[in-house]
Scaffold this motif. Sequence first.
Motif, PDB file in Angstrom:
ATOM      1  N   ASP A  91      59.206  66.369  21.989  1.00 51.83           N
ATOM      2  CA  ASP A  91      59.028  66.091  23.411  1.00 51.83           C
ATOM      3  C   ASP A  91      57.818  65.195  23.617  1.00 51.83           C
ATOM      4  OD1 ASP A  91      59.069  66.094  26.134  1.00 51.83           O
ATOM      5  OD2 ASP A  91      59.183  68.280  26.345  1.00 51.83           O
ATOM      6  N   HIS A 116      61.915  74.622  29.181  1.00 59.63           N
ATOM      7  CA  HIS A 116      63.134  73.906  28.806  1.00 59.63           C
ATOM      8  C   HIS A 116      64.351  74.795  28.939  1.00 59.63           C
ATOM      9  CE1 HIS A 116      60.015  71.487  26.756  1.00 59.63           C
ATOM     10  NE2 HIS A 116      60.763  70.500  27.205  1.00 59.63           N
ATOM     11  N   ASP A 122      64.222  69.757  31.529  1.00 60.01           N
ATOM     12  CA  ASP A 122      62.882  70.264  31.815  1.00 60.01           C
ATOM     13  C   ASP A 122      62.895  71.067  33.103  1.00 60.01           C
ATOM     14  OD1 ASP A 122      61.515  68.997  29.683  1.00 60.01           O
ATOM     15  OD2 ASP A 122      61.627  67.098  30.770  1.00 60.01           O
TER      16      ASP A 122
HETATM   17 MN   LIG Z   1      60.280  68.589  27.984  1.00 64.11          MN
END
Ligand SMILES: [Mn+2]
Lengths: 140, 140
Positions: free
Chosen positions: A83, A91, A102
């Motif tokens: 990420d 997540h 997200d």
């Molecule tokens: Mn993320």
Amino acid sequence: MIYDIDVTEELIKNNIKPSYQRLKILSYLAFKRNHPTVEQIFNELVDDIPTLSKTTVYNSLNLFIQAGLVKPLNIEDHETRYDYDTSDHGHFKCIECGTIKDFSLKIDIDNDSMSGYEILEKNVYCKGYCPRCLENKKKI
Amino acid sequence: MIYDIDVTEELIKNNIKPSYQRLKILSYLAFKRNHPTVEQIFNELVDDIPTLSKTTVYNSLNLFIQAGLVKPLNIEDHETRYDYDTSDHGHFKCIECGTIKDFSLKIDIDNDSMSGYEILEKNVYCKGYCPRCLENKKKI
DNA sequence: ATGATAAATGTAACGATTACAAATGTGGAG
DNA sequence: CTCCACATTTGTAATCGTTACATTTATCAT
Ligand SMILES: [Mn+2]
Ligand SMILES: [Mn+2]
Ligand SMILES: [Zn+2]
Ligand SMILES: [Zn+2]
């Protein structure tokens, strides 16, 4: 495939030499922001860099993680994802199609039980079905 | 080593035949509640059951997970751990000594951004230093 | 006892990651 | 520009946790 995000300065600031491969890998993450696996990164970049080695992808990502430029995600035990967004967020992974989303959150940890501990890293992830996969399941 | 917790009924309720190995593995988890790896479980039980196979440990644990009797933890990407406590709680892992501690928590997920999603499973874990390892670091 | 079925075992295969040595690239001194 | 030291990349082999699969063993009803 060219990603227009220039991450040269970001690497230099962190004492990582901005080699061709490192720039491609980090700008891929910065542009896509898709929590990819090493496999995905490699497959999408090997068109640009035919000599690319999977080892280089692993090495570069581990450098980025050391420097705090990238965060590894252990949602599934057999695949690490990466990420570019290192801020505190959660997540969601769809167990049908695998896409990762997200979300923002607030964790309230019971401070009494954790007094004396030094917490360096928090991780939150959920699993379930995304709206699209829920729709498809209804149809069948 | 004998663990006095009888998990026979628990297995029967879930349509899992209470074989000798399964009983030992599940009662080990119920008694210790220590989030062990397969390696740990195997090493501690093989004294009792000299013929024990690691495959049996894996198979049994996967059965238990299917039935919801046990929850797998993916704190580290290269080692799955197993939790007899399936209730909603978080885990703290000390990056020095490796011990894992439970903690209670409340997650506030921003519902607007997750509307339309079906969340089946939430996971929270933290990493850092436990009090004992913090002490040891000061001394050095 | 006998045979059918389920469970346990041992070994091989697998896949993600790392180790390592060889090849390639880079940048400065002469 | 050429040469050399050093960093980076590459390809291959090794590692390790997990699963697949075939064989052996246990269970249980007939
Ligand atoms: Mn993320
Ligand atoms: Mn727990
Ligand atoms: Zn989906
Ligand atoms: Zn500790």
